[in-house]
Design an enzyme around this catalytic site. Sequence first.
Site, PDB file in Angstrom:
ATOM      1  N   TYR A   9      -5.580   3.685 -40.826  1.00 35.23           N
ATOM      2  CA  TYR A   9      -4.526   4.278 -41.640  1.00 35.23           C
ATOM      3  C   TYR A   9      -3.619   5.154 -40.790  1.00 35.23           C
ATOM      4  O   TYR A   9      -3.948   5.512 -39.662  1.00 35.23           O
ATOM      5  CB  TYR A   9      -5.128   5.082 -42.795  1.00 35.23           C
ATOM      6  CG  TYR A   9      -5.657   6.447 -42.421  1.00 35.23           C
ATOM      7  CD1 TYR A   9      -4.925   7.604 -42.707  1.00 35.23           C
ATOM      8  CD2 TYR A   9      -6.894   6.602 -41.781  1.00 35.23           C
ATOM      9  CE1 TYR A   9      -5.401   8.863 -42.376  1.00 35.23           C
ATOM     10  CE2 TYR A   9      -7.384   7.849 -41.452  1.00 35.23           C
ATOM     11  CZ  TYR A   9      -6.635   8.983 -41.747  1.00 35.23           C
ATOM     12  OH  TYR A   9      -7.102  10.227 -41.402  1.00 35.23           O
ATOM     13  N   ARG A  63       0.632   4.003 -32.686  1.00 32.37           N
ATOM     14  CA  ARG A  63      -0.796   4.305 -32.807  1.00 32.37           C
ATOM     15  C   ARG A  63      -1.471   3.343 -33.777  1.00 32.37           C
ATOM     16  O   ARG A  63      -2.622   2.945 -33.579  1.00 32.37           O
ATOM     17  CB  ARG A  63      -1.004   5.749 -33.239  1.00 32.37           C
ATOM     18  CG  ARG A  63      -2.485   6.151 -33.257  1.00 32.37           C
ATOM     19  CD  ARG A  63      -2.678   7.626 -33.517  1.00 32.37           C
ATOM     20  NE  ARG A  63      -2.175   8.019 -34.834  1.00 32.37           N
ATOM     21  CZ  ARG A  63      -2.190   9.273 -35.277  1.00 32.37           C
ATOM     22  NH1 ARG A  63      -2.658  10.257 -34.528  1.00 32.37           N
ATOM     23  NH2 ARG A  63      -1.721   9.560 -36.480  1.00 32.37           N
ATOM     24  N   ARG A 117     -19.358 -10.715 -49.098  1.00 35.55           N
ATOM     25  CA  ARG A 117     -19.765  -9.604 -48.233  1.00 35.55           C
ATOM     26  C   ARG A 117     -20.619 -10.115 -47.081  1.00 35.55           C
ATOM     27  O   ARG A 117     -21.597 -10.833 -47.285  1.00 35.55           O
ATOM     28  CB  ARG A 117     -20.544  -8.562 -49.041  1.00 35.55           C
ATOM     29  CG  ARG A 117     -20.968  -7.345 -48.232  1.00 35.55           C
ATOM     30  CD  ARG A 117     -21.756  -6.365 -49.096  1.00 35.55           C
ATOM     31  NE  ARG A 117     -22.138  -5.176 -48.340  1.00 35.55           N
ATOM     32  CZ  ARG A 117     -23.201  -5.088 -47.554  1.00 35.55           C
ATOM     33  NH1 ARG A 117     -24.005  -6.138 -47.409  1.00 35.55           N
ATOM     34  NH2 ARG A 117     -23.474  -3.973 -46.906  1.00 35.55           N
ATOM     35  N   GLU A 123     -12.446  18.601 -32.378  1.00 28.62           N
ATOM     36  CA  GLU A 123     -11.205  18.720 -33.136  1.00 28.62           C
ATOM     37  C   GLU A 123     -11.515  19.223 -34.532  1.00 28.62           C
ATOM     38  O   GLU A 123     -12.679  19.417 -34.891  1.00 28.62           O
ATOM     39  CB  GLU A 123     -10.482  17.372 -33.202  1.00 28.62           C
ATOM     40  CG  GLU A 123     -11.319  16.261 -33.802  1.00 28.62           C
ATOM     41  CD  GLU A 123     -10.697  14.874 -33.634  1.00 28.62           C
ATOM     42  OE1 GLU A 123      -9.504  14.783 -33.294  1.00 28.62           O
ATOM     43  OE2 GLU A 123     -11.418  13.888 -33.847  1.00 28.62           O
ATOM     44  N   LEU A 133      -8.906  12.202 -31.842  1.00 27.80           N
ATOM     45  CA  LEU A 133      -7.746  11.412 -32.220  1.00 27.80           C
ATOM     46  C   LEU A 133      -6.559  11.776 -31.328  1.00 27.80           C
ATOM     47  O   LEU A 133      -6.341  12.951 -31.035  1.00 27.80           O
ATOM     48  CB  LEU A 133      -7.379  11.685 -33.685  1.00 27.80           C
ATOM     49  CG  LEU A 133      -6.217  10.864 -34.223  1.00 27.80           C
ATOM     50  CD1 LEU A 133      -6.597   9.392 -34.321  1.00 27.80           C
ATOM     51  CD2 LEU A 133      -5.780  11.389 -35.592  1.00 27.80           C
TER      52      LEU A 133
END
Length: 286
Positions: A32, A51, A100, A182, A206
Site C-alpha cells: 500500500y 516506492r 486458498r 522506527e 521503511l
Amino acid sequence: MRTVYVNGEYLPETEAKVSIFDRGFLMADGVYEVTSVLDGKLIDFEGHALRLQRSLDELDMRNPISSEDLLEVHRELVRLNGIDEGMIYLQITRGAPGDRDFVFPDPETTDPTIVLFTQNKPGLADNPAAKQGIKVISIEDIRWGRRDIKTVQLLYPSMGKMMAKKAGADDAWMVEDGVVTEGTSNNAYIVKGNRIITRSLSQSILHGITRAAVLRFAREAQMEVEERDFTIAEAQEADEAFVTSASTFVMPVVEIDGVALGGGVPGRVAPRLREIYLDESRKAAI
C-alpha cells in the site's frame, strides 16, 4: 458518500466489492501507499509511485496500472470527493487467483486487485499536535524482517499504537537489539545541537518518502545529518526528537518513556523542518 476506485471502476463506497478469496484478505499478500493532499494537490506523488513499484517487485507482484494512469486516478478521486486536505490510500494485492493456497501462481497469469479511496482531513497541515508535540513509549520490535517493503501486514504496528494509548501516550517507537528501528507508522529522529540523527536505510526500516524529503531540506538548510543507530537512553538525553510520515509530515516528540525532552515542549529544529517541508511540498505539489 465517497467515490472509490476498484479494479478500473469508480464506485460509491457502498457498492465496492473484493473477493473473499483475495490474497490480501487471506494472507496480507499486498502492498500500500498513502499520499497526502494539500490545497487539492498531491504531495510527493512520484516518490510514492516509485516506492510502490519497488514493493511490488520485491514481492514478485505485477503492477496492474501505469504511473501515468495512477496519477490520473488520484486526481480524479480528489476531484470527485472534493478533497482539499486529506489523504489517498492505495492498495494492490495479488488478487484472487483461485482457492486458498500458500503457493501463488505465475504473476503474469494473475490479475492483481487495486483499490483506492480518499480520507478527508481538514486542518491536516495545521494539526494542533505539531504545536504541543507527542509522547511516545518504546516497545519490542517483533515484526518480520522486510520492513522496507510497505506491506499491508500492519497488525503489530496497530497493537503498538494501542499499547501507547493504554499507557497515556500518542505512539510507540520500536526497539530491536537495543536500538530504535522506527515508529509504528513513521521514521524516528533525535536532535543534538544542530545534528539530526536517524537510522540509516536498510531492510529493517521503511524507506520513508517524507524522510527523504526532510533530510534533503535539512541539508539544504545547513543542518548536519547523521544516519546511524541510537538507543532509547540516548534519545531521552537528546535536545529534541521528532517523527516523519506522509500523514503527519514532521511531528515533534516531547516525551519518551515518561522522560520529557526540552522541558516537554517542541524545540527549534522540528518545527522549522515542518515549516520548510510544508512550504516546499506545496510548491512542488501536482
